[in-house]
Scaffold this active site. Sequence first.
Site, PDB file in Angstrom:
ATOM      1  N   ARG A  46       0.851  -1.302   0.006  1.00  0.00           N
ATOM      2  CA  ARG A  46      -0.081  -0.024  -0.128  1.00  0.00           C
ATOM      3  C   ARG A  46       0.706   1.341  -0.036  1.00  0.00           C
ATOM      4  O   ARG A  46       1.902   1.240   0.571  1.00  0.00           O
ATOM      5  CB  ARG A  46      -1.092  -0.352   1.337  1.00  0.00           C
ATOM      6  CG  ARG A  46      -1.852  -1.106   1.148  1.00  0.00           C
ATOM      7  CD  ARG A  46      -2.609  -1.316   2.422  1.00  0.00           C
ATOM      8  NE  ARG A  46      -3.102  -2.730   2.820  1.00  0.00           N
ATOM      9  CZ  ARG A  46      -4.377  -2.806   2.451  1.00  0.00           C
ATOM     10  NH1 ARG A  46      -5.175  -1.816   1.809  1.00  0.00           N
ATOM     11  NH2 ARG A  46      -5.047  -4.248   2.471  1.00  0.00           N
ATOM     12  N   ALA A  95      -3.223  -3.969   5.919  1.00  0.00           N
ATOM     13  CA  ALA A  95      -4.690  -4.226   6.136  1.00  0.00           C
ATOM     14  C   ALA A  95      -5.419  -5.434   5.411  1.00  0.00           C
ATOM     15  O   ALA A  95      -6.372  -5.579   5.504  1.00  0.00           O
ATOM     16  CB  ALA A  95      -5.395  -2.864   5.607  1.00  0.00           C
ATOM     17  N   SER A  96      -4.388  -6.371   5.007  1.00  0.00           N
ATOM     18  CA  SER A  96      -4.983  -7.742   4.544  1.00  0.00           C
ATOM     19  C   SER A  96      -5.887  -7.397   3.532  1.00  0.00           C
ATOM     20  O   SER A  96      -5.229  -6.789   2.300  1.00  0.00           O
ATOM     21  CB  SER A  96      -5.546  -8.428   5.507  1.00  0.00           C
ATOM     22  OG  SER A  96      -5.869  -9.738   4.921  1.00  0.00           O
ATOM     23  N   HIS A  97      -7.088  -7.864   3.420  1.00  0.00           N
ATOM     24  CA  HIS A  97      -7.969  -7.765   2.192  1.00  0.00           C
ATOM     25  C   HIS A  97      -8.869  -6.415   2.136  1.00  0.00           C
ATOM     26  O   HIS A  97      -9.584  -6.302   1.304  1.00  0.00           O
ATOM     27  CB  HIS A  97      -8.887  -9.064   2.384  1.00  0.00           C
ATOM     28  CG  HIS A  97      -9.701  -9.042   3.829  1.00  0.00           C
ATOM     29  ND1 HIS A  97      -9.226  -9.723   4.807  1.00  0.00           N
ATOM     30  CD2 HIS A  97     -10.756  -8.552   4.013  1.00  0.00           C
ATOM     31  CE1 HIS A  97      -9.787  -9.536   5.778  1.00  0.00           C
ATOM     32  NE2 HIS A  97     -11.072  -8.875   5.481  1.00  0.00           N
TER      33      HIS A  97
END
Length: 265
Positions: A46, A95-97
């Site tokens: 990200r 934040a993973s998914h």
Amino acid sequence: VNSMEFGTDGLRGSVPSVIHPALAWALGKATVEVFGTLVLLARDTRISGPHLEKATLLGIQSAGGMGVACGVLPTPALSALVPRRRAKAGLMITASHNPPEDNGLKLLGPNGAKPDRSQLQELSQRLTDHLPLAPEIPPPPEDISEDEVFADYLDALFTMLPRRTRLSGLKIGLDCANGAARRTAPLALTELGAQVRVWNDGSGRAIKFDPRSRPIPALPHEVIVMLHGFFPPQRFLPYLSWLELDQLQDKANTVIVLPVGAIEQ
């Protein structure tokens, strides 16, 4: 947020309304106070990751800890690294998914697993205490690619030479001494048209120190063998400086031996 509850899966949310550099700084500081000095960090891809990473490292340092940024890694990789590197904790910025505009902060204990409830409660309290004290943390500057840096450096080198300097037909053996010019020096000479054979272009653990940029009494036998295995046997010229390269344009089919120190001048 007046009271921070750091759960077993950490904190996730939008950036910067929920997840922001001040929070990352406070978490870094609290992690050292609860777990110990050595903390490994990793992040996902990200765009907010580098700013949060910088803030977390500053928070770790503010508590007297040592943060080691491991770059972009999946969470299981950081989980494996923490015990193998004998770190006290790991902080994963992900934040993973969640949507790409989100980010998160996840904590791993010294065994690479989720900390226990009592540790998280203490961490949450310290996080709440430290958050109002967080300094303003500007984003890190954008990275300059290695290709851009090399291009700028080669341009600067070429402006030092007389115009139209070409080394076409030259065969150059380059001793890079396992140093910082091990990539730029061969690039510069190749760009000028020379045929280059490099040795000592490996690890910084084997840097060959010789402060002299002048001829050595004799070339090592293995170097002569290597060069003659690559080039037809030719005569050797002494070590030369970068600014003398224009004098070699009429010496085609000659093997030149250069120390890396000359190229760095």
